[in-house]
Design a protein around this motif. Sequence first.
Motif, PDB file in Angstrom:
ATOM      1  N   ALA A 113       0.834  -1.207   0.000  1.00  0.00           N
ATOM      2  CA  ALA A 113       0.000   0.000   0.000  1.00  0.00           C
ATOM      3  C   ALA A 113       0.870   1.258   0.000  1.00  0.00           C
ATOM      4  CB  ALA A 113      -0.936  -0.001   1.206  1.00  0.00           C
ATOM      5  N   LYS A 114       1.933   1.255   0.777  1.00  0.00           N
ATOM      6  CA  LYS A 114       2.854   2.410   0.795  1.00  0.00           C
ATOM      7  C   LYS A 114       3.495   2.613  -0.565  1.00  0.00           C
ATOM      8  CE  LYS A 114       4.113   1.654   5.629  1.00  0.00           C
ATOM      9  NZ  LYS A 114       5.198   1.233   6.528  1.00  0.00           N
ATOM     10  N   LEU A 115       3.900   1.535  -1.204  1.00  0.00           N
ATOM     11  CA  LEU A 115       4.498   1.615  -2.532  1.00  0.00           C
ATOM     12  C   LEU A 115       3.507   2.209  -3.528  1.00  0.00           C
ATOM     13  CD1 LEU A 115       6.755   0.905  -4.600  1.00  0.00           C
ATOM     14  CD2 LEU A 115       5.638  -1.335  -4.823  1.00  0.00           C
ATOM     15  N   LYS A 116       2.262   1.777  -3.456  1.00  0.00           N
ATOM     16  CA  LYS A 116       1.246   2.293  -4.374  1.00  0.00           C
ATOM     17  C   LYS A 116       0.981   3.774  -4.123  1.00  0.00           C
ATOM     18  CE  LYS A 116       1.349  -1.247  -6.574  1.00  0.00           C
ATOM     19  NZ  LYS A 116       1.998  -1.186  -7.884  1.00  0.00           N
ATOM     20  N   THR A 168      -7.350  -4.109  -7.839  1.00  0.00           N
ATOM     21  CA  THR A 168      -8.634  -3.877  -7.165  1.00  0.00           C
ATOM     22  C   THR A 168      -9.679  -4.932  -7.500  1.00  0.00           C
ATOM     23  OG1 THR A 168      -9.371  -2.397  -8.926  1.00  0.00           O
ATOM     24  CG2 THR A 168      -8.289  -1.374  -7.009  1.00  0.00           C
ATOM     25  N   LEU A 169      -9.349  -5.867  -8.393  1.00  0.00           N
ATOM     26  CA  LEU A 169     -10.289  -6.939  -8.717  1.00  0.00           C
ATOM     27  C   LEU A 169     -10.298  -8.035  -7.650  1.00  0.00           C
ATOM     28  CD1 LEU A 169      -9.632  -7.265 -12.542  1.00  0.00           C
ATOM     29  CD2 LEU A 169     -11.466  -6.018 -11.385  1.00  0.00           C
ATOM     30  N   ASP A 175      -4.999 -13.426   2.433  1.00  0.00           N
ATOM     31  CA  ASP A 175      -5.110 -14.004   1.093  1.00  0.00           C
ATOM     32  C   ASP A 175      -5.369 -12.839   0.144  1.00  0.00           C
ATOM     33  OD1 ASP A 175      -5.758 -15.295  -1.256  1.00  0.00           O
ATOM     34  OD2 ASP A 175      -7.192 -16.658  -0.353  1.00  0.00           O
ATOM     35  N   TYR A 176      -4.432 -12.612  -0.787  1.00  0.00           N
ATOM     36  CA  TYR A 176      -4.584 -11.521  -1.752  1.00  0.00           C
ATOM     37  C   TYR A 176      -3.737 -11.798  -2.980  1.00  0.00           C
ATOM     38  CZ  TYR A 176      -4.403  -6.931  -3.936  1.00  0.00           C
ATOM     39  OH  TYR A 176      -4.478  -5.907  -4.845  1.00  0.00           O
ATOM     40  N   ASP A 177      -4.328 -11.649  -4.146  1.00  0.00           N
ATOM     41  CA  ASP A 177      -3.618 -11.820  -5.404  1.00  0.00           C
ATOM     42  C   ASP A 177      -3.135 -10.444  -5.863  1.00  0.00           C
ATOM     43  OD1 ASP A 177      -2.706 -12.277  -7.968  1.00  0.00           O
ATOM     44  OD2 ASP A 177      -4.341 -13.648  -8.483  1.00  0.00           O
ATOM     45  N   LEU A 186      -5.974   4.782  -5.717  1.00  0.00           N
ATOM     46  CA  LEU A 186      -7.145   3.914  -5.725  1.00  0.00           C
ATOM     47  C   LEU A 186      -6.789   2.531  -5.191  1.00  0.00           C
ATOM     48  CD1 LEU A 186     -10.128   3.462  -6.507  1.00  0.00           C
ATOM     49  CD2 LEU A 186      -9.306   2.738  -8.751  1.00  0.00           C
ATOM     50  N   LEU A 187      -5.702   1.959  -5.683  1.00  0.00           N
ATOM     51  CA  LEU A 187      -5.287   0.643  -5.213  1.00  0.00           C
ATOM     52  C   LEU A 187      -4.833   0.703  -3.757  1.00  0.00           C
ATOM     53  CD1 LEU A 187      -4.818  -2.325  -5.587  1.00  0.00           C
ATOM     54  CD2 LEU A 187      -2.666  -1.802  -6.751  1.00  0.00           C
ATOM     55  N   ALA A 188      -4.083   1.741  -3.400  1.00  0.00           N
ATOM     56  CA  ALA A 188      -3.641   1.890  -2.007  1.00  0.00           C
ATOM     57  C   ALA A 188      -4.850   1.961  -1.075  1.00  0.00           C
ATOM     58  CB  ALA A 188      -2.773   3.130  -1.859  1.00  0.00           C
TER      59      ALA A 188
END
Length: 90
Positions: free
Chosen positions: A35-38, A71-72, A64-66, A45-47
């Motif tokens: 999140a910091k990188l984004k 954001t999908l 669990d996150y792909d 939006l992604l962060a």
Amino acid sequence: MTRQEFEEKSFEDVMSQLNEEYDEITTLDRLKEFAKLKIDEGNYLLANHIIEALQVGYDEDWWDYDYCMGTLDTPIPMTEKADVEHLIDD
């Protein structure tokens, strides 16, 4: 990971091994860094998407996150072995 290994190992040991075997099993620290990188990249939006998910289960160490889905996919906190049982070979 075999079914026997899954049954014998603790939740932490299972998650640690799955973290090595699957890109989708991740840690709270890695999600926060992502999140910091984004934010640094200007992808707010992604962060924000990641931060909103963290607010729901912010105290959980495993998620669990792909990362490729952006954001999908929404990060889901993992709290017990049953959460990842679908990844185990029978």
